[in-house]
Motif scaffolding. Structure first.
Motif, PDB file in Angstrom:
ATOM      1  N   ALA A 205     153.930 -34.032  -5.179  1.00  0.00           N
ATOM      2  CA  ALA A 205     153.201 -33.271  -4.160  1.00  0.00           C
ATOM      3  C   ALA A 205     151.707 -33.216  -4.453  1.00  0.00           C
ATOM      4  O   ALA A 205     150.874 -33.265  -3.537  1.00  0.00           O
ATOM      5  CB  ALA A 205     153.776 -31.861  -4.059  1.00  0.00           C
ATOM      6  N   TRP A 206     151.366 -33.099  -5.720  1.00  0.00           N
ATOM      7  CA  TRP A 206     149.962 -32.921  -6.103  1.00  0.00           C
ATOM      8  C   TRP A 206     149.201 -34.222  -6.264  1.00  0.00           C
ATOM      9  O   TRP A 206     147.979 -34.253  -6.127  1.00  0.00           O
ATOM     10  CB  TRP A 206     149.880 -32.135  -7.412  1.00  0.00           C
ATOM     11  N   PHE A 207     149.900 -35.295  -6.559  1.00  0.00           N
ATOM     12  CA  PHE A 207     149.261 -36.543  -6.984  1.00  0.00           C
ATOM     13  C   PHE A 207     148.159 -37.006  -6.032  1.00  0.00           C
ATOM     14  O   PHE A 207     147.081 -37.415  -6.469  1.00  0.00           O
ATOM     15  CB  PHE A 207     150.329 -37.629  -7.142  1.00  0.00           C
ATOM     16  N   ALA A 208     148.443 -36.967  -4.742  1.00  0.00           N
ATOM     17  CA  ALA A 208     147.466 -37.462  -3.763  1.00  0.00           C
ATOM     18  C   ALA A 208     146.880 -36.329  -2.926  1.00  0.00           C
ATOM     19  O   ALA A 208     146.412 -36.547  -1.811  1.00  0.00           O
ATOM     20  CB  ALA A 208     148.122 -38.497  -2.858  1.00  0.00           C
TER      21      ALA A 208
ATOM     22  N   ALA B 226     146.020 -32.294 -11.508  1.00  0.00           N
ATOM     23  CA  ALA B 226     147.270 -31.815 -12.085  1.00  0.00           C
ATOM     24  C   ALA B 226     148.381 -32.833 -11.855  1.00  0.00           C
ATOM     25  O   ALA B 226     149.220 -33.068 -12.740  1.00  0.00           O
ATOM     26  CB  ALA B 226     147.656 -30.465 -11.480  1.00  0.00           C
ATOM     27  N   GLY B 227     148.395 -33.453 -10.669  1.00  0.00           N
ATOM     28  CA  GLY B 227     149.371 -34.505 -10.405  1.00  0.00           C
ATOM     29  C   GLY B 227     149.199 -35.683 -11.339  1.00  0.00           C
ATOM     30  O   GLY B 227     150.185 -36.258 -11.826  1.00  0.00           O
ATOM     31  N   TRP B 228     147.964 -36.028 -11.626  1.00  0.00           N
ATOM     32  CA  TRP B 228     147.707 -37.124 -12.565  1.00  0.00           C
ATOM     33  C   TRP B 228     148.097 -36.741 -13.988  1.00  0.00           C
ATOM     34  O   TRP B 228     148.604 -37.574 -14.755  1.00  0.00           O
ATOM     35  CB  TRP B 228     146.238 -37.542 -12.500  1.00  0.00           C
TER      36      TRP B 228
ATOM     37  N   VAL C 128     145.246 -47.962  -8.284  1.00  0.00           N
ATOM     38  CA  VAL C 128     144.567 -46.751  -7.800  1.00  0.00           C
ATOM     39  C   VAL C 128     143.417 -46.376  -8.727  1.00  0.00           C
ATOM     40  O   VAL C 128     142.308 -46.050  -8.278  1.00  0.00           O
ATOM     41  CB  VAL C 128     145.563 -45.580  -7.688  1.00  0.00           C
ATOM     42  N   ILE C 129     143.673 -46.425 -10.026  1.00  0.00           N
ATOM     43  CA  ILE C 129     142.630 -46.099 -11.001  1.00  0.00           C
ATOM     44  C   ILE C 129     141.434 -47.031 -10.851  1.00  0.00           C
ATOM     45  O   ILE C 129     140.273 -46.599 -10.826  1.00  0.00           O
ATOM     46  CB  ILE C 129     143.202 -46.162 -12.432  1.00  0.00           C
TER      47      ILE C 129
ATOM     48  N   LEU D 249     139.132 -34.796 -11.882  1.00  0.00           N
ATOM     49  CA  LEU D 249     140.069 -35.828 -11.455  1.00  0.00           C
ATOM     50  C   LEU D 249     139.801 -37.123 -12.207  1.00  0.00           C
ATOM     51  O   LEU D 249     140.744 -37.804 -12.639  1.00  0.00           O
ATOM     52  CB  LEU D 249     139.951 -36.051  -9.942  1.00  0.00           C
ATOM     53  N   GLN D 250     138.546 -37.446 -12.395  1.00  0.00           N
ATOM     54  CA  GLN D 250     138.196 -38.648 -13.141  1.00  0.00           C
ATOM     55  C   GLN D 250     138.732 -38.586 -14.570  1.00  0.00           C
ATOM     56  O   GLN D 250     139.285 -39.558 -15.095  1.00  0.00           O
ATOM     57  CB  GLN D 250     136.674 -38.823 -13.163  1.00  0.00           C
ATOM     58  N   TRP D 251     138.604 -37.425 -15.198  1.00  0.00           N
ATOM     59  CA  TRP D 251     139.094 -37.260 -16.563  1.00  0.00           C
ATOM     60  C   TRP D 251     140.601 -37.476 -16.620  1.00  0.00           C
ATOM     61  O   TRP D 251     141.116 -38.154 -17.512  1.00  0.00           O
ATOM     62  CB  TRP D 251     138.722 -35.872 -17.076  1.00  0.00           C
ATOM     63  N   ALA D 252     141.317 -36.916 -15.639  1.00  0.00           N
ATOM     64  CA  ALA D 252     142.776 -37.048 -15.618  1.00  0.00           C
ATOM     65  C   ALA D 252     143.196 -38.495 -15.369  1.00  0.00           C
ATOM     66  O   ALA D 252     144.156 -38.992 -15.989  1.00  0.00           O
ATOM     67  CB  ALA D 252     143.364 -36.131 -14.544  1.00  0.00           C
ATOM     68  N   MET D 253     142.507 -39.186 -14.484  1.00  0.00           N
ATOM     69  CA  MET D 253     142.809 -40.585 -14.223  1.00  0.00           C
ATOM     70  C   MET D 253     142.510 -41.438 -15.449  1.00  0.00           C
ATOM     71  O   MET D 253     143.268 -42.365 -15.784  1.00  0.00           O
ATOM     72  CB  MET D 253     142.016 -41.076 -13.013  1.00  0.00           C
TER      73      MET D 253
END
Length: 222
Positions: free
Chosen positions: A111-114, A123-125, A147-148, A159-163
């Motif tokens: 649910a959170w990923f996109a 959080a999804g990442w 995607v990355i 988001l960048q940090w999580a990716m």
């Protein structure tokens, strides 16, 4: 009870700690070691945890996370909490200490990923990175790298940090995708100049992947 706990947290407030935390977007001044000591004394108390969370106070929410029962929350509860957790430390602890232990973790990951909110998407990442490391079956690792490669360079900071963490985890754990993960990191140069203390591993993906693979190889050989 909650009034007593809130008073105890207020007494632990340290302006110097708050000043340091505020540089990282966190609005609390409580030493985390002392906060953990309070949690250890209180032990698990789900009702008190919920009341602490409802205060909206960052230190109280961190304590709430430490004394909650992760499996007691419904999926909608966790979604609401995550969207309301705007400070980095509360967000990170909620994901790592609560959501990852929840039976709803996979549904929330999807649910959170996109999600349109980059903080929610981060959080999804983070949950995806957990699966990359521990339960990769069923994940489209090549698709994640697509995607990355397309989106990480221009993504907002969190988001960048999580990716970037997901990229490094793919490179570390999955040799078949390592060459591509390294190439993506080298081309995008995300966090290449991030200040890293001596003795610590840089978050720059090629450096991070190379160092962690070296350590794994040493452990396997030794």
């Amino acid at each position: 009870m909650i009034e007593t706990v809130m008073a105890e947290l207020a007494a632990l407030e340290d302006p110097k700690i708050r000043a340091v935390n505020e540089k990282h977007g966190d609005d609390h001044g409580v030493n985390l070691g002392k906060l953990r000591a309070v949690a250890k004394r209180l032990k698990t108390q789900q009702d008190l945890s919920c009341r602490l969370w409802e205060t909206g106070d960052t230190a109280a929410r961190l304590l709430a996370i430490l004394i909650c029962r992760p499996k007691a929350f419904e999926q909608d509860d966790l979604d609401t909490m995550l969207r309301d957790a705007r400070t980095p430390k509360v967000h990170d602890w909620l994901v790592n200490y609560v959501v990852k232990k929840s039976p709803h973790a996979e549904e929330l990951r999807l649910a959170w990923f996109a999600d349109a909110d980059p903080v929610v998407a981060s959080a999804g990442w983070a949950l995806t990175t957990e699966r990359v490391a521990k339960k990769p079956d069923g994940l489209d690792l090549a698709g994640l790298l697509d995607v990355i490669e397309a989106e990480m360079k221009e993504a907002p900071d969190r988001l960048q940090w999580a990716m970037n963490h997901c990229l490094t985890q793919i490179g570390i754990e999955h040799a078949a995708h390592r060459t591509r993960a390294l190439a993506i990191g080298e081309r995008l140069e995300v966090l290449k100049d991030y200040p890293t203390p001596p003795g610590c591993t840089s978050p720059y993906a090629p450096a991070w992947i190379t160092e962690l693979v070296r350590r794994k190889d040493e452990q396997a050989a030794g």
